[in-house]
Every structure is written in C-alpha cells, then in structure tokens.
Design an enzyme around this catalytic site. Structure first.
Site, PDB file in Angstrom:
ATOM      1  N   GLU A   1       0.842  -1.194   0.000  1.00  0.00           N
ATOM      2  CA  GLU A   1       0.000   0.000   0.000  1.00  0.00           C
ATOM      3  C   GLU A   1       0.881   1.251   0.000  1.00  0.00           C
ATOM      4  O   GLU A   1       1.923   1.297   0.632  1.00  0.00           O
ATOM      5  CB  GLU A   1      -0.915  -0.008   1.232  1.00  0.00           C
ATOM      6  CG  GLU A   1      -1.715   1.255   1.437  1.00  0.00           C
ATOM      7  CD  GLU A   1      -2.820   1.438   0.402  1.00  0.00           C
ATOM      8  OE1 GLU A   1      -3.820   2.084   0.733  1.00  0.00           O
ATOM      9  OE2 GLU A   1      -2.689   0.953  -0.732  1.00  0.00           O
TER      10      GLU A   1
ATOM     11  N   ASP B   1      -2.482  -5.075   0.689  1.00  0.00           N
ATOM     12  CA  ASP B   1      -1.794  -3.986   1.388  1.00  0.00           C
ATOM     13  C   ASP B   1      -0.409  -4.389   1.885  1.00  0.00           C
ATOM     14  O   ASP B   1       0.513  -3.569   1.885  1.00  0.00           O
ATOM     15  CB  ASP B   1      -2.645  -3.511   2.575  1.00  0.00           C
ATOM     16  CG  ASP B   1      -3.958  -2.904   2.121  1.00  0.00           C
ATOM     17  OD1 ASP B   1      -3.923  -2.058   1.204  1.00  0.00           O
ATOM     18  OD2 ASP B   1      -5.012  -3.271   2.667  1.00  0.00           O
TER      19      ASP B   1
END
Length: 252
Positions: A80, A108
């Site tokens: 992320e 992420d």
C-alpha cells in the site's frame, strides 16, 4: 476536513494519499472524507508493519528502539502507498520468490512469516459487515483479511489476528484518537454519514474559510515504515528507521 487531515497526519502520509487520489482522478480538496479515510488506512498499514522482524531462526520478534541486528528481516512487505505499477512489481517479485499465488487485487501487505498477503480494512461501520464486503470482493482464501474500526473492534480471517495484542492496541488507540479529534471539531458525523458529508461540503464551498479551532502545529515525527519509500522495499537498510517514533495528533 482537509485542514484537519493536513494538521493531524504526517506530511508523507498526506502526500501519498494525494498521489493515490490523483492517480484515480479524484481531488483531495473536494472529496475530503475520502482524503481522510485514505490517510487513516495508510497510517494503519504502516503501524501494522512497524518494528516487526524475523530473526535467523524464523521467529517473529519486535524491536522498538536502536538499530537491530543486520541479520533481521522485516516481517512485512508494504505494498500500500505505491503507485499501481510499482505495487504490482513488488507483488510479482514476492510471488516469484515465495511461490505464493498471485492475488487478483492489490493487497496492502505481505507477511513473510505466515507467507500470505494481507488486506487491511479500516471502517466507520460494523466490522463484520465490512469484512464480508472485503471477502466477497477478494474471493480468495489465500489473502488474509484484518479489519479495524474506530470503536476498537476488529475482525480477521479465522480469528487469526497476526499481530500481538500490544501492537494491535496501538492501532486501535490511534484510530480512537482520530475519531475523538474529529468529533471535537464537529467533523465526525460528516465522516460517517454520506448525507451529512454532502451537506457539509456545500457549506464549506459556500464559506470558503478554514476550519476554526484546528491545531497550528504539524507533527513531523515519522513512522519507521514511512522512511522505506525507496524503489523496492526489500533491503535491510530500512532498519535504521526504527529510531523514529509513531505519529500522534497534536492537540492545540
């Protein structure tokens, strides 16, 4: 809300959020609630990763201060916060190195200890509802899901919360602090309710004045993970960043 975000979050987080929104043609000055949500999500991802390492025996350890031994490996790879091209480059590199299945959507984080990708969620609603939405979207048992709420609740795949209780408590405390700071400035209701957010946006556009009562100082203390924004996040030089401390909202 925009002023609050710029005052409350680390400038590097704000910059990453702005880049992410502009990549999708969104304006942080207009979609301020989304701006705040992206900043919050970024910070949770970085806090999730901070201070967690794998030692030479393959055990997960926490190192909170000083320079850890060079043999230590970061437990989590942060995906992320990257532009899509670089993010997929990181994912492909991980898949080629570890042999794990490539996810359909960008996750992420990657957990080197458990050998799995992680999807982090931060919700203003019920955690179980948001969890189901994430699960229905991802449709893969290979990606681990971990949801946090602003009320201190959390939900994870098979009740496996990955982190120790203290590390998760830091994240929950930070989210609760953000909620309290928003509420004290009359921003929380619009952050939760889309109808209220639209009403507030019309009011803000009409007034075109900065929000009153915002703190005048910005914290420049950087989360360790924020110092890892190099082309690839896989070298051990990241460890020097552990001297940094967590970002917290400064009260006026």
């Amino acid at each position: 809300m925009e002023d609050f975000v710029r005052q409350c979050f680390n400038p590097m987080i704000v910059e990453l959020a702005e880049k992410a929104m502009k990549e999708y043609g969104e304006d942080p000055k207009i979609e301020t609630n989304k701006f705040a949500a992206i900043c919050t999500h970024l910070e949770v991802c970085f806090m999730y990763s901070d201070f967690h390492f794998i030692d030479e025996r393959g055990e997960s350890i926490i190192v909170e201060s000083g320079d850890p031994n060079a043999l230590l490996k970061h437990r989590f790879e942060i995906i992320e916060g990257r532009d899509r091209t670089m993010a997929w480059t990181v994912v492909n590199s991980i898949c080629n190195t570890t042999g794990v299945e490539k996810p359909k959507f960008l996750p992420d984080l990657y957990d080197y200890k458990e050998n799995r990708f992680i999807e982090i969620g931060v919700t203003r609603r019920e955690v179980h509802i948001y969890y189901l939405e994430k699960a229905n979207k991802i449709k893969s048992e290979k990606t681990h899901i971990h949801i946090f709420s602003f009320t201190g609740e959390e939900m994870a795949t098979k009740a496996d919360y990955t982190l120790d209780e203290e590390s998760r408590a830091r994240i929950k405390t930070r989210l609760f602090t953000i909620r309290q700071e928003m509420a004290s400035r009359g921003l929380w209701d619009s952050f939760v309710s889309q109808r209220e957010a639209k009403r507030q946006l019309k009011k803000d556009l009409k007034l075109q004045e900065p929000c009153a009562g915002l703190p005048t100082k910005v914290s420049h203390r950087t989360s360790p993970a924020l110092k890892t924004l190099e082309p690839m996040w896989m070298d051990s030089n990241r460890t020097a960043a552990l001297r940094a401390s967590f970002l917290k909202c400064q009260k006026k």
